[in-house]
Design a protein around this motif. Sequence first.
Motif, PDB file in Angstrom:
ATOM      1  N   LYS A 279      34.985 -32.189 -19.921  1.00 16.03           N
ATOM      2  CA  LYS A 279      35.000 -31.321 -21.102  1.00 16.03           C
ATOM      3  C   LYS A 279      36.440 -30.937 -21.426  1.00 16.03           C
ATOM      4  N   GLY A 280      36.812 -31.108 -22.667  1.00 10.60           N
ATOM      5  CA  GLY A 280      38.196 -30.865 -23.055  1.00 10.60           C
ATOM      6  C   GLY A 280      38.573 -29.402 -23.065  1.00 10.60           C
ATOM      7  N   ARG A 281      39.873 -29.176 -23.255  1.00  5.28           N
ATOM      8  CA  ARG A 281      40.415 -27.825 -23.397  1.00  5.28           C
ATOM      9  C   ARG A 281      41.316 -27.799 -24.617  1.00  5.28           C
ATOM     10  N   PRO A 282      41.425 -26.651 -25.277  1.00  3.91           N
ATOM     11  CA  PRO A 282      42.328 -26.584 -26.432  1.00  3.91           C
ATOM     12  C   PRO A 282      43.774 -26.752 -25.991  1.00  3.91           C
ATOM     13  N   THR A 283      44.542 -27.429 -26.813  1.00  6.12           N
ATOM     14  CA  THR A 283      45.948 -27.680 -26.524  1.00  6.12           C
ATOM     15  C   THR A 283      46.807 -26.621 -27.194  1.00  6.12           C
ATOM     16  N   PRO A 284      47.692 -25.965 -26.445  1.00  5.70           N
ATOM     17  CA  PRO A 284      48.554 -24.947 -27.064  1.00  5.70           C
ATOM     18  C   PRO A 284      49.339 -25.506 -28.242  1.00  5.70           C
ATOM     19  N   GLY A 285      49.366 -24.743 -29.334  1.00 10.29           N
ATOM     20  CA  GLY A 285      50.120 -25.131 -30.511  1.00 10.29           C
ATOM     21  C   GLY A 285      49.400 -26.040 -31.475  1.00 10.29           C
ATOM     22  N   VAL A 286      48.193 -26.493 -31.110  1.00 10.07           N
ATOM     23  CA  VAL A 286      47.421 -27.394 -31.972  1.00 10.07           C
ATOM     24  C   VAL A 286      46.431 -26.580 -32.798  1.00 10.07           C
ATOM     25  N   ALA A 287      46.329 -26.928 -34.095  1.00 11.01           N
ATOM     26  CA  ALA A 287      45.375 -26.250 -34.980  1.00 11.01           C
ATOM     27  C   ALA A 287      44.045 -26.982 -34.957  1.00 11.01           C
ATOM     28  N   TYR A 288      42.949 -26.201 -34.799  1.00  8.94           N
ATOM     29  CA  TYR A 288      41.609 -26.778 -34.770  1.00  8.94           C
ATOM     30  C   TYR A 288      40.747 -26.121 -35.849  1.00  8.94           C
ATOM     31  N   PRO A 289      39.858 -26.884 -36.481  1.00  8.06           N
ATOM     32  CA  PRO A 289      38.836 -26.229 -37.306  1.00  8.06           C
ATOM     33  C   PRO A 289      38.064 -25.243 -36.448  1.00  8.06           C
ATOM     34  N   ALA A 290      37.632 -24.149 -37.040  1.00 11.63           N
ATOM     35  CA  ALA A 290      36.981 -23.089 -36.273  1.00 11.63           C
ATOM     36  C   ALA A 290      35.822 -23.610 -35.445  1.00 11.63           C
TER      37      ALA A 290
ATOM     38  N   MET B  76      39.798 -31.037 -52.753  1.00  6.27           N
ATOM     39  CA  MET B  76      39.089 -29.924 -52.116  1.00  6.27           C
ATOM     40  C   MET B  76      39.815 -28.615 -52.435  1.00  6.27           C
ATOM     41  N   THR B  77      39.080 -27.631 -52.841  1.00  8.77           N
ATOM     42  CA  THR B  77      39.686 -26.347 -53.181  1.00  8.77           C
ATOM     43  C   THR B  77      40.024 -25.575 -51.927  1.00  8.77           C
ATOM     44  N   ASP B  78      40.902 -24.557 -52.104  1.00 13.05           N
ATOM     45  CA  ASP B  78      41.261 -23.722 -50.952  1.00 13.05           C
ATOM     46  C   ASP B  78      40.025 -23.061 -50.372  1.00 13.05           C
ATOM     47  N   GLU B  79      39.082 -22.631 -51.270  1.00 14.39           N
ATOM     48  CA  GLU B  79      37.902 -21.923 -50.803  1.00 14.39           C
ATOM     49  C   GLU B  79      37.008 -22.813 -49.958  1.00 14.39           C
ATOM     50  N   ALA B  80      37.060 -24.147 -50.213  1.00 18.46           N
ATOM     51  CA  ALA B  80      36.140 -25.048 -49.520  1.00 18.46           C
ATOM     52  C   ALA B  80      36.695 -25.550 -48.204  1.00 18.46           C
ATOM     53  N   ARG B  81      37.968 -25.288 -47.951  1.00 23.92           N
ATOM     54  CA  ARG B  81      38.552 -25.786 -46.718  1.00 23.92           C
ATOM     55  C   ARG B  81      37.969 -25.082 -45.506  1.00 23.92           C
ATOM     56  N   THR B  82      37.812 -25.834 -44.415  1.00 22.08           N
ATOM     57  CA  THR B  82      37.347 -25.242 -43.163  1.00 22.08           C
ATOM     58  C   THR B  82      38.488 -24.459 -42.540  1.00 22.08           C
ATOM     59  N   PRO B  83      38.273 -23.213 -42.149  1.00 23.27           N
ATOM     60  CA  PRO B  83      39.366 -22.445 -41.539  1.00 23.27           C
ATOM     61  C   PRO B  83      39.827 -23.078 -40.245  1.00 23.27           C
ATOM     62  N   GLU B  84      41.119 -22.961 -39.992  1.00 20.28           N
ATOM     63  CA  GLU B  84      41.674 -23.518 -38.766  1.00 20.28           C
ATOM     64  C   GLU B  84      42.206 -22.405 -37.889  1.00 20.28           C
ATOM     65  N   ILE B  85      42.179 -22.659 -36.603  1.00 16.14           N
ATOM     66  CA  ILE B  85      42.697 -21.706 -35.634  1.00 16.14           C
ATOM     67  C   ILE B  85      43.813 -22.385 -34.865  1.00 16.14           C
ATOM     68  N   THR B  86      44.981 -21.785 -34.854  1.00 12.49           N
ATOM     69  CA  THR B  86      46.093 -22.326 -34.088  1.00 12.49           C
ATOM     70  C   THR B  86      46.220 -21.553 -32.800  1.00 12.49           C
ATOM     71  N   ILE B  87      46.259 -22.275 -31.684  1.00 15.69           N
ATOM     72  CA  ILE B  87      46.338 -21.586 -30.411  1.00 15.69           C
ATOM     73  C   ILE B  87      47.749 -21.665 -29.860  1.00 15.69           C
ATOM     74  N   THR B  88      48.182 -20.611 -29.254  1.00 13.00           N
ATOM     75  CA  THR B  88      49.476 -20.580 -28.592  1.00 13.00           C
ATOM     76  C   THR B  88      49.259 -20.259 -27.127  1.00 13.00           C
ATOM     77  N   GLU B  89      50.321 -20.312 -26.382  1.00  7.20           N
ATOM     78  CA  GLU B  89      50.221 -19.982 -24.953  1.00  7.20           C
ATOM     79  C   GLU B  89      49.655 -18.583 -24.749  1.00  7.20           C
ATOM     80  N   LEU B  90      49.938 -17.669 -25.704  1.00  5.79           N
ATOM     81  CA  LEU B  90      49.495 -16.299 -25.529  1.00  5.79           C
ATOM     82  C   LEU B  90      48.004 -16.137 -25.735  1.00  5.79           C
ATOM     83  N   THR B  91      47.377 -17.043 -26.498  1.00  6.07           N
ATOM     84  CA  THR B  91      45.955 -16.880 -26.775  1.00  6.07           C
ATOM     85  C   THR B  91      45.082 -17.649 -25.809  1.00  6.07           C
ATOM     86  N   LEU B  92      45.670 -18.515 -25.014  1.00  6.70           N
ATOM     87  CA  LEU B  92      44.876 -19.241 -24.023  1.00  6.70           C
ATOM     88  C   LEU B  92      44.623 -18.364 -22.810  1.00  6.70           C
ATOM     89  N   PRO B  93      43.466 -18.531 -22.138  1.00 14.23           N
ATOM     90  CA  PRO B  93      43.214 -17.751 -20.923  1.00 14.23           C
ATOM     91  C   PRO B  93      44.259 -18.053 -19.866  1.00 14.23           C
TER      92      PRO B  93
END
Length: 224
Positions: free
Chosen positions: A120-131, A1-18
């Motif tokens: 319903k789940g919640r994002p885990t701090p420090g874990v990268a998720y596809p957008a 898979m090329t870089d262009e075809a990869r799904t972007p990921e979002i990494t969440i930290t404690e600062l980005t969580l509500p």
Amino acid sequence: MTDEARTPEITITELTLPIASETPDDREQADRWNRERYGKRWAERIYDPRWESWLYGRHSRGQLGDWARRLRLFRYCRAVGGHANDGDTLQVAIRAETEAEVLAVFDLLGISPVVVPEDKGRPTPGVAYPAAEFLAFPNRIGQFPRLAQPGWTRIAGEDVFVYVHSARLELILSDGYEVTERQVASAQNIEPVLEVLAERIIDPPTDNPHCVCAKYYPDLWSTP
């Protein structure tokens, strides 16, 4: 898979969580930050030519004065700009400190609350998720996580963005990064619905000179 075809990921930290507990202490800390940022002499800087060129960069002083006198509750808030990547808005803030008060305001505004299922789940701090996976998580109200943020909704036939945080409910109008006469007309249509909540209105909604309000610009309310 090329870089262009990869799904972007979002990494969440404690600062980005509500923040789950938006307390009066949080608001006091924010107030202290604002005082340190703007300083005691901000009232003098309001009339600095560089500040005025920014404040009136999109709309003239006469235009903002006209909007100020036409609107009873909504306030024009100039963007911070730069890396903040924000935009100009019309805002009104309504005090709602408990879940019961939030639900009561929802009811008066005709907003149907959305209850988030406990499983319903919640994002885990420090874990990268596809957008797409990250965006699928419910957008919860930080103080009241069993309720979802209203987001875009309709009040008095007008599209308005509604967001609950820090013991307040905010109504926000904008056209992308700008405010136009169309948003002013929308605000005028919404304001009669808000009259019953007059005692709960927080004015100014953003307490700094970016907010065109009587506290910082009382002369704009005088007769032209």
